[in-house]
Design an enzyme around this catalytic site. Structure first.
Site: not given
Ligand code: NAP
Length: 489
Positions: A243, A267
């Site tokens: 990210e 995830h």
């Protein structure tokens, strides 16, 4: 009684056999399922405004539900108009007629999760809404709030009789599901006192992404891929969750969790399980969850590197001497016949040089028959999930005009192929909840197993190394590189 297994199972068993299950949200919801009351618990929150209300809007706009009502609850004394207005900027291409329908069927109640009496008010509003909007009793309870509240809300929903009566009741729990193994177990146990596992939908919104749903289909419907998908041909697997943004004002939440609990536990382990699982008996329902659970049960943790971006300690809500990691790289192994000895590397972090979620399978090298300039790397199979989804195969081919020189060449199938109708993950997930189809949701044993893996990682005590925002992570990432890893991002 809410725990009416027969009533709930009747619909589900039939639907689990649906061969179209993995098509990802373009099918019509079956008759008898196309009316629903949504109770959004945490209706003033970020998730409700950004994702849940827009997803419900699209389900209505796409005629996937015919009759519906929405009741938002949270403590803040806001009006229903304010609840909807907060969400409006996040709805793509508003159709005025659909928005009016949404306004006419929405309600807001100021409720404290811990006040049992408030749930009696909620029941009255729910009963009135069901009757006014011709609803059969089907109800989705969406827990859009922190896991600390899950046990209390679950108990109060049960005790107030909100989940009783005609139709089905399904409970959707946002991630994170707990903050460690003990809390996840406690929450699972308290849910099981009142509801059946078939009524429970634990969210991992990555499982709602089209390309992730496509992963099992790609693997198990293509002869070209499946024979390669094992330790004989794959040298290593990398799963990246990079990210470029920081914690975006969520310091209070993030500082308690960190990268491992925020994205690896859920995830990334789900992506790993889908990548590594054996072929399920059928690409449907509980067969997929059985295979994913087997992978999670067989994970060995080898090594971990932790990092924190420079400036994290000055973020709002972060404690002064916090050692929470905003970056992590983990070396795992799936201890079974298919994968024994193949390293699985997971890398995740905030404030890195780019945003990307992807899976990379590095194939073993073939003996080089070139007299010189042999390739230093080998072939890769890459599945990109974000920011754009694609499937790519990297092969070597001759440099045009040069007899014996080769370059890597990427054959990439990109987004339009995978997302003909690009429904947002939350729309797909809500649609699956309404169908009663659970394969895109995480089962109780999968959740507990992934927290066990977190415990094993936490046992490896390492320093938290500082890294520069905008970089690829801490220099000390080299600690894993002695294992010959070449990061793909
Ligand atoms: N935001 C996202 O995009 C996103 C993405 C993935 C997962 N999630 C997860 O989804 C969950 C919700 O996230 P969020 O960002 O929406 O959190 P949030 O903005 O902090 O919202 C929490 C909600 O819970 C309500 N609440 C808290 N205590 C309450 C109480 N005692 N009684 C009644 N209501 C109470 C808050 O309303 P009041 O303060 O008005 O009571 C608010 O509506 C979290 O677990 C998060 O990790 C969020």
């Amino acid at each position: 009684m809410a725990k009416s297994k027969d009533r709930i199972d009747a619909g589900i068993k039939k639907e689990n056999k649906n061969p179209n299950r993995f098509k990802g949200g373009v099918s019509q919801i079956k008759m008898g399922n196309n009316d629903v009351l949504f109770i959004l618990l945490g209706a003033t929150g970020d998730l409700t405004k950004r994702k849940l209300l827009p997803a419900i809007y699209h389900l209505v706009n796409d005629h996937k539900i015919a009759h519906f009502a929405i009741i938002g609850v949270a403590r803040s004394p806001i009006s229903v108009g304010e609840m909807l207005a907060a969400s409006k900027p996040f709805v793509k291409e508003i159709n005025a007629h659909t928005w009016k329908k949404l306004e006419a069927a929405s309600y807001y109640l100021s409720l404290d999760f811990y006040h049992q009496n408030d749930y009696h008010h909620l029941k009255k509003i729910a009963d009135d809404a069901r009757s006014k909007h011709h609803l059969s009793g089907n109800t989705v309870f969406y827990f859009s709030t922190l896991p600390d509240h899950f046990e209390t809300i679950t108990k109060n929903i049960h005790n107030s009789g909100l989940a009783e009566g005609k139709g089905w009741s399904r409970l959707v729990y946002e991630k994170p599901f707990g903050s460690d193994l003990a809390s996840a177990r406690r929450i699972n146990k308290s849910i099981a006192r009142f509801f059946t596992e078939e009524q429970v939908f634990r969210i991992d919104h990555y499982l709602g992404k089209d390309i992730v749903g496509n992963l099992a289909l790609l693997r198990f419907t293509n002869r070209a891929l499946e024979p390669l998908w094992n330790r004989n041909h794959i040298e290593s697997v990398q799963i990246l969750f990079l990210e470029s943004l920081g914690i975006e004002g969520r310091g209070n939440f993030y500082d308690k969790y960190g990268a491992l609990k925020d994205v690896v536990q859920n995830h990334m382990l789900q992506l790993l399980a889908l990548t590594a699982m054996e072929a399920p008996r059928q690409l449907t329902g509980h067969y997929i969850r059985d295979e994913k659970a087997k992978v999670l049960n067989n994970i060995i943790v080898h090594n971990v590197v932790r990092g924190q971006y420079d400036g994290y300690l000055q973020e709002k809500g972060v404690s002064e001497h916090s050692s929470t990691e905003t970056f992590t790289a983990v070396h795992l192994e799936v201890n079974n016949k298919r994968w024994k000895g193949v390293p699985f590397y997971l890398k995740a972090g905030k404030k890195l040089d780019k945003k990307e979620t992807s899976i990379h399978l590095r194939l073993k090298s073939v003996p080089c028959l070139l007299p010189e300039n042999c390739p230093t790397d080998s072939n890769h199979i890459t599945i990109k999930i974000e920011p754009h989804s694609s499937f790519a195969l990297e092969l070597f081919a001759r440099v045009p005009g040069k007899t014996l020189e080769i370059i890597p060449m990427t054959m990439e199938f990109s987004q339009p192929i995978f997302t003909l109708k690009s429904a947002e993950a939350y729309e797909i997930l809500l649609e699956e909840v309404i169908k009663g189809e659970q394969s895109l949701f995480v089962r109780n044993d999968e959740i507990e197993q992934s927290w066990k893996i977190m415990e094993a990682i936490e046992k490896i005590k390492t320093k938290v190394y500082t890294y520069a925002p905008g970089s690829k992570g801490p220099q000390e990432l080299k600690l894993l590189e002695k294992e010959h890893i070449k990061w793909r991002g």
